[in-house]
Scaffold this active site. Structure first.
Site, mmCIF file in Angstrom:
data_model
loop_
_atom_site.group_PDB
_atom_site.id
_atom_site.type_symbol
_atom_site.label_atom_id
_atom_site.label_comp_id
_atom_site.label_asym_id
_atom_site.label_seq_id
_atom_site.Cartn_x
_atom_site.Cartn_y
_atom_site.Cartn_z
ATOM 1 N N ASN A 282 0.853 -1.198 0.000
ATOM 2 C CA ASN A 282 0.000 0.000 0.000
ATOM 3 C C ASN A 282 0.890 1.251 0.000
ATOM 4 O O ASN A 282 0.782 2.124 0.852
ATOM 5 C CB ASN A 282 -0.970 -0.003 1.201
ATOM 6 C CG ASN A 282 -2.041 1.064 1.040
ATOM 7 O OD1 ASN A 282 -2.289 1.850 1.936
ATOM 8 N ND2 ASN A 282 -2.652 1.117 -0.119
ATOM 9 N N HIS B 131 7.037 5.806 1.211
ATOM 10 C CA HIS B 131 7.812 4.606 0.867
ATOM 11 C C HIS B 131 8.737 4.882 -0.317
ATOM 12 O O HIS B 131 9.881 4.436 -0.358
ATOM 13 C CB HIS B 131 6.877 3.459 0.459
ATOM 14 C CG HIS B 131 5.983 2.955 1.547
ATOM 15 N ND1 HIS B 131 4.635 3.205 1.574
ATOM 16 C CD2 HIS B 131 6.251 2.212 2.644
ATOM 17 C CE1 HIS B 131 4.105 2.620 2.629
ATOM 18 N NE2 HIS B 131 5.060 2.015 3.304
ATOM 19 N N ASP C 228 8.066 5.911 12.033
ATOM 20 C CA ASP C 228 7.985 4.817 13.011
ATOM 21 C C ASP C 228 9.238 4.891 13.872
ATOM 22 O O ASP C 228 10.144 4.053 13.779
ATOM 23 C CB ASP C 228 7.850 3.486 12.285
ATOM 24 C CG ASP C 228 6.563 3.423 11.480
ATOM 25 O OD1 ASP C 228 5.490 3.569 12.071
ATOM 26 O OD2 ASP C 228 6.636 3.273 10.244
HETATM 27 O O1 PAF Z 1 7.096 -0.395 8.958
HETATM 28 C C1 PAF Z 1 6.603 -1.376 8.357
HETATM 29 O O2 PAF Z 1 5.997 -1.257 7.288
HETATM 30 C C2 PAF Z 1 6.705 -2.757 8.979
HETATM 31 O O3 PAF Z 1 6.679 -2.685 10.358
HETATM 32 C C3 PAF Z 1 7.933 -3.532 8.483
HETATM 33 C C4 PAF Z 1 9.230 -2.865 8.906
HETATM 34 C C5 PAF Z 1 7.894 -3.692 6.975
HETATM 35 C C6 PAF Z 1 7.932 -4.942 9.099
HETATM 36 O O4 PAF Z 1 6.781 -5.651 8.752
#
Ligand code: PAF
Length: 281
Positions: free
Chosen positions: A28, A33, A151
């Site tokens: 998604n 990203h 995060d």
């Molecule tokens: O941040 C994320 O999208 C997830 O926690 C990760 C690092 C891909 C692990 O599933």
């Protein structure tokens, strides 16, 4: 872009390369990203991304089943961003047997903030990241992985894991990407209704305001956090936490902690959507 599903396929695809640069995701994909992918691109000699919605990091009542899966759009975005290898394992590829061995992070970091409200979350994250690292980097003397700073606690946890297990992996932080109004980009923003989306920036604003007030009156710390929680509640949010912590260990900050060493972190629910954000100061 080569799409691989299994560990042997992935290892074969990466065998000719020296230093993979890796961006793990749950799909998604949004501009946040893609910024990580672009940051990673020059850091290795092959650019690898993964898409895997990791059941282990969701609590039973959370959104594992409804987590948005946007395969076609994700592949197109990754390809356009220069991703060369996409590792997209099925659950049976990554967890062929129930994953009974897990990475248990330090409770001092894993059981606070996100971990307090999502017990077991970081065990799930560390376990899958360790497994993805082993898939991507084994056989390579070095590699680099890029994680988003949104995060914040996750990033810190991964850094500690890499250090404690002496993994030959450089971990880089990708700055949080924001919408023009300041909302941190997140896959979960897609759950917001139009009116919720309009007011969603309030979380980021609350953190900025908390940081500014803390700088002006560090002695009033606890009262400032309580005020920030009340103000967000008054706008219809259900906050889990809004707090100022030391960047070094995410422990509560005090009046003696210098500006430039702190971070305001928050998590709050708007309607059915739980958002997180942070601001360093
Ligand atoms: O941040 C994320 O999208 C997830 O926690 C990760 C690092 C891909 C692990 O599933």
């Amino acid at each position: 872009m080569q799409i691989v599903r299994t560990l042997p396929e992935l290892r074969q695809a990466l065998a000719p390369h020296r230093r993979p640069a890796f961006v793990p995701t749950m799909g998604n994909l949004h501009a946040g990203h893609i910024a990580l992918v672009e940051q990673a691109r020059p850091l290795g000699d092959v650019l690898v991304a993964s898409i895997f919605v990791n059941r282990l990091q969701f609590l039973p009542h959370e959104d594992f089943d409804s987590y948005p899966r946007t395969w076609e759009a994700d592949c197109a975005r990754l390809e356009a961003a220069g991703c060369q290898v996409l590792f997209a394992p099925r659950e049976t590829d990554l967890y062929p047997q129930p994953q009974t061995f897990k990475v248990q992070p330090d409770p001092a970091l894993a059981d606070i903030l996100e971990g307090q409200f999502r017990p077991g979350f970081f065990t799930g994250v560390c376990t899958v990241v360790m497994k993805l690292f082993s898939a991507v980097f084994s056989g390579h003397a070095s590699g680099v992985a890029v994680f988003g700073q949104k995060d914040y606690q996750q990033l810190m946890m991964i850094r500690q894991m890499v250090q404690q297990f002496a993994l030959p992996i450089e971990v880089q932080a990708g700055p949080t990407q924001r919408a023009p109004d300041g909302l941190a980009l997140s896959s979960r923003n897609g759950y917001l209704s139009a009116p919720e989306r309009e007011s969603a920036v309030a979380l980021s604003q609350a953190l900025q305001q908390l940081a500014a007030r803390w700088q002006a009156a560090p002695d009033a710390g606890a009262a400032l956090e309580a005020q920030a929680l009340d103000a967000l509640r008054a706008q219809g949010w259900q906050p889990d936490y809004l707090t100022v912590r030391r960047r070094a260990d995410l422990q509560p900050a005090g009046a003696s902690d210098a500006a430039g060493t702190l971070v305001a972190l928050g998590a709050a629910r708007l309607g059915g959507t739980r958002l997180i954000d942070n601001r360093e100061f």
